[in-house]
Design a protein around this motif. Structure first.
Motif, short mmCIF file in Angstrom:
data_model
loop_
_atom_site.label_atom_id
_atom_site.label_comp_id
_atom_site.label_asym_id
_atom_site.label_seq_id
_atom_site.Cartn_x
_atom_site.Cartn_y
_atom_site.Cartn_z
N ARG A 128 0.82 -1.21 0.00
CA ARG A 128 0.00 0.00 0.00
C ARG A 128 0.86 1.26 0.00
NH1 ARG A 128 -5.19 -1.53 -1.31
NH2 ARG A 128 -5.92 -3.23 0.03
N VAL A 129 1.89 1.26 0.85
CA VAL A 129 2.76 2.43 1.01
C VAL A 129 4.19 1.93 1.11
CG1 VAL A 129 3.38 4.40 2.46
CG2 VAL A 129 0.97 3.74 2.22
N SER A 130 5.11 2.62 0.45
CA SER A 130 6.54 2.35 0.63
C SER A 130 7.24 3.68 0.86
CB SER A 130 7.13 1.64 -0.59
OG SER A 130 7.01 2.42 -1.75
N ASP A 131 8.01 3.76 1.93
CA ASP A 131 8.73 4.98 2.29
C ASP A 131 10.20 4.62 2.47
OD1 ASP A 131 9.82 7.26 3.33
OD2 ASP A 131 8.28 7.58 4.85
N ALA A 132 11.02 4.95 1.46
CA ALA A 132 12.43 4.59 1.50
C ALA A 132 13.18 5.36 2.58
CB ALA A 132 13.07 4.85 0.14
N ASP A 133 12.73 6.56 2.92
CA ASP A 133 13.42 7.35 3.95
C ASP A 133 13.34 6.68 5.31
OD1 ASP A 133 14.17 9.28 2.11
OD2 ASP A 133 12.38 10.50 2.46
N SER A 134 12.16 6.19 5.66
CA SER A 134 11.99 5.55 6.97
C SER A 134 12.08 4.03 6.89
CB SER A 134 10.64 5.94 7.58
OG SER A 134 9.57 5.47 6.77
N LYS A 135 12.34 3.49 5.67
CA LYS A 135 12.43 2.04 5.46
C LYS A 135 11.17 1.34 5.96
CE LYS A 135 16.63 2.95 4.20
NZ LYS A 135 16.89 3.23 2.77
N THR A 136 10.01 1.86 5.54
CA THR A 136 8.74 1.37 6.05
C THR A 136 7.83 0.94 4.90
OG1 THR A 136 8.87 2.82 7.97
CG2 THR A 136 6.70 1.96 7.41
N LEU A 137 7.13 -0.18 5.10
CA LEU A 137 6.10 -0.63 4.18
C LEU A 137 4.78 -0.73 4.93
CD1 LEU A 137 7.86 -3.64 2.37
CD2 LEU A 137 7.80 -1.25 1.65
N VAL A 138 3.69 -0.42 4.23
CA VAL A 138 2.34 -0.73 4.71
C VAL A 138 1.78 -1.76 3.74
CG1 VAL A 138 0.04 0.14 5.17
CG2 VAL A 138 2.03 1.53 5.76
N LEU A 153 -0.79 -3.76 7.60
CA LEU A 153 0.28 -4.00 8.56
C LEU A 153 1.50 -3.15 8.23
CD1 LEU A 153 0.02 -7.89 8.86
CD2 LEU A 153 -0.87 -6.15 10.44
N ILE A 154 2.13 -2.61 9.29
CA ILE A 154 3.34 -1.80 9.15
C ILE A 154 4.55 -2.70 9.37
CG2 ILE A 154 4.63 0.16 10.04
CD1 ILE A 154 1.96 1.28 11.09
N VAL A 155 5.47 -2.70 8.40
CA VAL A 155 6.69 -3.50 8.49
C VAL A 155 7.87 -2.60 8.15
CG1 VAL A 155 7.95 -5.49 7.61
CG2 VAL A 155 5.46 -5.58 7.79
N ARG A 156 8.94 -2.72 8.92
CA ARG A 156 10.15 -1.95 8.64
C ARG A 156 11.28 -2.90 8.25
NH1 ARG A 156 7.34 1.15 12.29
NH2 ARG A 156 7.20 3.35 11.69
N TYR A 157 12.11 -2.44 7.31
CA TYR A 157 13.23 -3.25 6.83
C TYR A 157 14.52 -2.47 6.99
CZ TYR A 157 12.73 -0.26 2.69
OH TYR A 157 12.65 0.83 1.85
N ASP A 158 15.65 -3.15 6.86
CA ASP A 158 16.94 -2.48 6.91
C ASP A 158 17.95 -3.27 6.10
OD1 ASP A 158 17.88 -4.63 8.50
OD2 ASP A 158 17.29 -3.61 10.34
N GLY A 159 19.19 -2.81 6.12
CA GLY A 159 20.23 -3.43 5.31
C GLY A 159 20.61 -4.83 5.73
N ASP A 203 17.41 -8.94 13.27
CA ASP A 203 16.93 -10.10 12.54
C ASP A 203 17.20 -9.95 11.05
OD1 ASP A 203 15.06 -8.11 11.95
OD2 ASP A 203 13.46 -9.58 11.65
N VAL A 204 17.21 -11.08 10.34
CA VAL A 204 17.40 -11.08 8.88
C VAL A 204 16.11 -11.59 8.26
CG1 VAL A 204 18.76 -11.92 6.95
CG2 VAL A 204 19.88 -11.48 9.14
N ALA A 205 15.23 -10.65 7.93
CA ALA A 205 13.96 -11.00 7.30
C ALA A 205 14.16 -11.10 5.79
CB ALA A 205 12.90 -9.95 7.62
N ARG A 206 13.26 -11.80 5.14
CA ARG A 206 13.34 -11.97 3.69
C ARG A 206 12.09 -11.33 3.06
NH1 ARG A 206 15.76 -14.90 -0.35
NH2 ARG A 206 14.43 -15.63 -2.06
N PHE A 207 12.32 -10.40 2.14
CA PHE A 207 11.24 -9.70 1.45
C PHE A 207 11.27 -10.12 -0.02
CE2 PHE A 207 12.09 -7.23 5.15
CZ PHE A 207 10.92 -6.56 5.49
N VAL A 208 10.19 -10.73 -0.49
CA VAL A 208 10.09 -11.14 -1.89
C VAL A 208 9.02 -10.27 -2.55
CG1 VAL A 208 9.60 -13.00 -3.50
CG2 VAL A 208 10.80 -13.49 -1.35
N LEU A 209 9.46 -9.35 -3.41
CA LEU A 209 8.55 -8.42 -4.08
C LEU A 209 8.22 -8.95 -5.47
CD1 LEU A 209 7.18 -5.57 -3.96
CD2 LEU A 209 9.22 -4.71 -5.13
#
Length: 718
Positions: A634-644, A654-660, A706-712
């Motif tokens: 729904r939403v992607s914000d590269a500045d805050s590394k946040t997905l909705v 759901l709000i999910v945050r990712y990192d390097g 943690d090391v999460a896996r995001f498959v887009l």
């Protein structure tokens, strides 16, 4: 009337001309033989760091073409003798895989002593004829009369003094080497063919020429051969090509290179596959292999310019070998420019804002033709050029009672035809304007809105229909991404009074956290415009949504204030409160009209719609189960590394945050491939319709490490 402005790009070879200070070679090598270990310092005591040709001298010594005088000196300023020249050229021919006899010929008997620049040019040209072929990036050949020809250069430029002093064969050798970037003049457009050649100049001539041959350092080297492109070479200890060598290639954003290797091995969250590499940092049966020329081209590489570029590594080995020494010994290069996009279609757009349906007389509309390629990215012009025919037809309607739908102009005497050629960036523009045929409105009687029946005001308008079609080399216009239908669009200029035709609705934030208790506040800005795109002041706007009270639509409830009027800029800020556990809210901006019986009628303003997301941070086991199944981003914000992610009118996004630290894969369904965080964010940024989906696994909201896996999974925009 109309104005036409085009950006023209001259295509085709210019006729041969005498060189001057502004001349540029047309066929310089994209890569060099002096790369990797060939740049090592060979420790000649008389070649200081200040020597302008130090790199070329060291490179020549690396390949064994020279060993200096044997006493630690090279003698950079000494003239090259005939005997030395024969030896140098024989060794250079061996490095380049050429027949030395075809290069040196009878030079030992007939050449000058010391060697002149003309002699050097002739020998180097022979070397390139003997060491290049149809498979080479640029092939050098002999014409029937013995003169030299460079592939792709029909009319090579020439040095005026060389043309006067030399025979045709030697003159063509000088011209060919100039076009190849091997020979440079001595200034003021001169070559000085009779001047002797120093040993340092000899090193420069030969090493530049080797860049056009197969000669590369032993082992694996990698270098850029264009924006977003690399070429990987594998050579044996004699600098000869190694065919069928497996090559493992991967990359990282430049600002994370220091984090690419952890405890000697590859740190996968920082690395991305290149060229379809299936298993990073390990030699296996699925790795690409070099061709007969000992080279491998992995294709276009996505370059993260915001991160300072993308670093690409390459290496070879035996099956099962792994990177275990922290990347030491791997060949690498940092790319800072993106690859140009090849055109496969064209889009035609205007600078008319969304929702604007009319243009005022005297205003100007700019129409842009832009070549596009994969993912509708702007593309560069084809080598042969791209042209388009633009036909503009216009018709004038005076004293008409309506400014309703305007038919396209398909005939009429007022027709203009123009041919536009796109510029090097793949773009051409033209402008359209129209003047009021009756600026005093003397032929337009005033209406009588209170009469029965109503007498409408009359207006003037000019309809302009343009059609864009491909001509020479032009790519077809893609209507799906253009302002056109079948390559045509009608623009109407009018003097009708402004009426509300559109609105935009913009929440202050793209999402908010749903309140766990009580109510949360949101603010929305609505802008109302007329058919010309001008702001409408004093318009009464009422917000509503699928969660409006009276009665509540569901457990999530929004309470909106009474209607408010727009200000002089056509905007109004409206705040409201919301209660609930989270959902997707569909907001509407409506025109509010109070009827005679005090009832209120709400009419949706075209364009005044937007979705808003009341979201919840992913934290429960149920949330993690939901995330493991693909859901819409729904939403992607590269500045805050946040997905909705996910949600609808009754379920919580759901709000999910990712990192390097996380792992990422991107691609069409079934073809998702590993990438880095920059590639993940770049793919998200391309999703204009918010229809890409993502699945998130191995997420631990309580562990920042943690090391999460995001498959887009990407879906084409419609």
């Amino acid at each position: 009337m109309s104005a036409l402005v085009a950006s023209l790009f001259a295509v085709g070879a210019a006729p041969a001309a005498a060189l001057d200070e502004d001349s540029m070679p047309n066929a310089a090598a994209a890569t060099s033989a002096c790369v990797g270990d060939a740049n090592n310092d060979m420790m000649f005591s008389d070649v200081s760091e200040m020597n302008a040709l130090r790199a070329e001298i060291n490179c020549l010594a690396y390949y064994g073409v020279t060993i200096g005088y044997g006493d630690g000196n090279f003698g950079p300023n000494d003239d090259v003798t005939r005997a030395q020249m024969v030896l140098f050229m024989e060794r250079a021919a061996a490095v380049a895989g050429a027949d030395a006899e075809a290069v040196v010929g009878d030079f030992a008997m007939s050449g000058s002593d010391p060697v002149t620049r003309a002699d050097m040019a002739l020998l180097i040209a022979r070397l390139l004829v003997a060491s290049t072929n149809d498979e080479s990036p640029i092939n050098v050949t002999n014409n029937d009369d013995g003169t030299f020809a460079v592939e792709g250069v029909d009319e090579p430029d020439f040095f005026a003094d060389a043309r006067r002093a030399l025979n045709r064969v030697s003159d063509s050798a000088v011209s060919a080497l100039y076009e190849l970037g091997v020979a440079q003049g001595t200034g003021m457009g001169y070559f000085s063919p009779a001047r002797s050649v120093s040993r340092a100049e000899m090193a420069a001539f030969i090493t530049r020429a080797l860049g056009h041959t197969s000669a590369r350092p032993g082992g694996v080297t990698i270098q850029s051969d264009g924006p977003g492109e690399v070429i990987i070479s594998v050579r044996d200890i004699n600098f000869q090509p190694v065919a069928n060598a497996p090559v493992d290639v991967f990359s990282a954003r430049a600002d994370q290179v220091d984090e690419a290797f952890d405890m000697g091995s590859c740190y996968m969250p920082r690395l991305a596959a290149v060229g379809g590499n299936a298993k990073l940092c390990e030699i296996d049966a699925l790795d690409a292999i070099t061709g007969l020329d000992g080279n491998y081209d992995p294709g276009a590489i996505t370059v993260n310019t915001q991160a300072g570029g993308t670093t690409v590594w390459a290496w070879t080995g035996d099956s099962g070998d792994k990177v275990e020494d922290g990347g030491e010994g791997l060949a690498s290069v940092n790319l800072t420019e993106t690859s140009p996009v090849t055109a496969d279609s064209a889009k035609v757009t205007t600078d008319i804002p969304t929702g604007v349906t009319r243009q005022a007389f005297g205003s100007t509309v700019t129409v842009t033709i832009q070549l596009v390629g994969d993912d509708d990215a702007d593309a560069v012009a084809d080598e042969g050029g791209n042209s388009y025919t633009v036909v503009i037809r216009r018709d004038t309607d005076t004293n008409v009672e309506t400014d309703g739908a305007a038919d396209a102009v398909t005939a009429g005497a007022n027709v203009e035809t123009h041919v536009l050629k796109v510029d090097a960036s793949g773009k051409a523009t033209f402008t359209i304007t129209a003047n009021d045929p009756d600026p005093t409105d003397k032929n337009n009687p005033n209406g009588a809105p209170s009469a029965d029946p109503v007498v409408p005001n009359t207006i003037d308008r000019v309809r302009v229909t343009y059609t864009v079609s491909a001509t020479t080399g032009g790519q077809a216009v893609d209507d799906e991404i253009s302002s056109t239908t079948s390559g045509a669009q009608t623009i109407t200029f009018s003097d009708a009074r402004g009426v509300v035709t559109g609105a935009s609705l913009k929440p202050a934030a793209s999402f908010l956290t749903a309140p766990t208790s009580g109510a949360a506040a949101n603010v929305v800005t609505v802008t109302v415009v007329d058919q010309y795109g001008k702001p409408v002041r004093g318009h009464l706007v009422q917000l509503s949504s699928n969660h409006s009270t009276n009665p509540p639509a569901d457990a999530d409830t929004s309470t909106f204030p009474v209607a408010r009027r727009t200000d002089s800029s056509g905007t109004v800020r409206i705040g409201y409160s919301h209660t609930g556990t989270g959902s997707v809210e569909s907001l509407d901006a409506n025109t509010s009209v109070t009827n005679a019986d005090d009832t209120i009628t709400l009419t949706l303003i075209p364009g005044g719609e937007a979705d808003f997301y009341w979201a919840t941070p992913a934290s429960t086991a149920a949330h993690l189960t939901t995330l493991a199944t693909t859901a819409v981003v729904r939403v992607s914000d590269a500045d805050s590394k946040t997905l909705v992610i996910g949600g609808d009118a009754t379920t919580t996004p759901l709000i999910v945050r990712y990192d390097g630290n996380d792992q990422f894969a991107v691609g069409e369904s079934g073809s998702e491939a590993l990438t880095d965080m920059a590639g993940f964010e770049a793919a998200l940024a391309k999703d204009k319709d918010n229809n890409d989906t993502v699945a998130v696994t191995s997420l631990d909201p309580t562990d920042a490490g943690d090391v999460a896996r995001f498959v887009l999974t990407t879906v084409a925009d419609t």
